[in-house]
Design a protein around this motif. Sequence first.
Motif, PDB file in Angstrom:
ATOM      1  N   GLU A  29       0.818  -1.216   0.000  1.00 39.39           N
ATOM      2  CA  GLU A  29       0.000   0.000   0.000  1.00 39.39           C
ATOM      3  C   GLU A  29       0.852   1.266   0.000  1.00 39.39           C
ATOM      4  N   GLN A  30       1.952   1.268   0.742  1.00 45.21           N
ATOM      5  CA  GLN A  30       2.811   2.449   0.801  1.00 45.21           C
ATOM      6  C   GLN A  30       3.412   2.757  -0.574  1.00 45.21           C
ATOM      7  N   ASN A  47       0.703   4.038  -2.937  1.00 45.84           N
ATOM      8  CA  ASN A  47       0.356   5.432  -2.668  1.00 45.84           C
ATOM      9  C   ASN A  47       1.425   6.384  -3.200  1.00 45.84           C
ATOM     10  N   ASN A  80       0.605   9.193  -5.896  1.00 44.94           N
ATOM     11  CA  ASN A  80       0.909  10.597  -5.602  1.00 44.94           C
ATOM     12  C   ASN A  80       1.802  11.192  -6.682  1.00 44.94           C
TER      13      ASN A  80
END
Length: 82
Positions: free
Chosen positions: A23-24, A27, A31
Amino acid sequence: MSAAQVIASSRFLTAMGPMIEDEQKMNRVLNYIVSLREDGAPCQFSTEEIIAFANKAEREYAEGLGMMSHSDFMQEVATWQR
C-alpha cells in the motif's frame, strides 16, 4: 471501460508488479502520477540552483565538511519526499 482504459490498466498493473500489494509503494506511485497532472515544473529548483547545490557539496566534500552517517542521510532523504 474503454479500450484505452483497459490497455492503460493492464500496463500499469504490469509495471507495478508485486508492488501492487504494498500500500505504501502504491500510494507513492499514485501521488507521483497526480503530481504530474499539476501545473508547474516537476522540480521545485531551477537548473542554476541545482548546479549551485552540487558545486557547494563538492566544495564541502573537498574540505571534509558536511559528512554525515548513512542513517542521518536516509532521514534527510525522507524529508525530500511528499
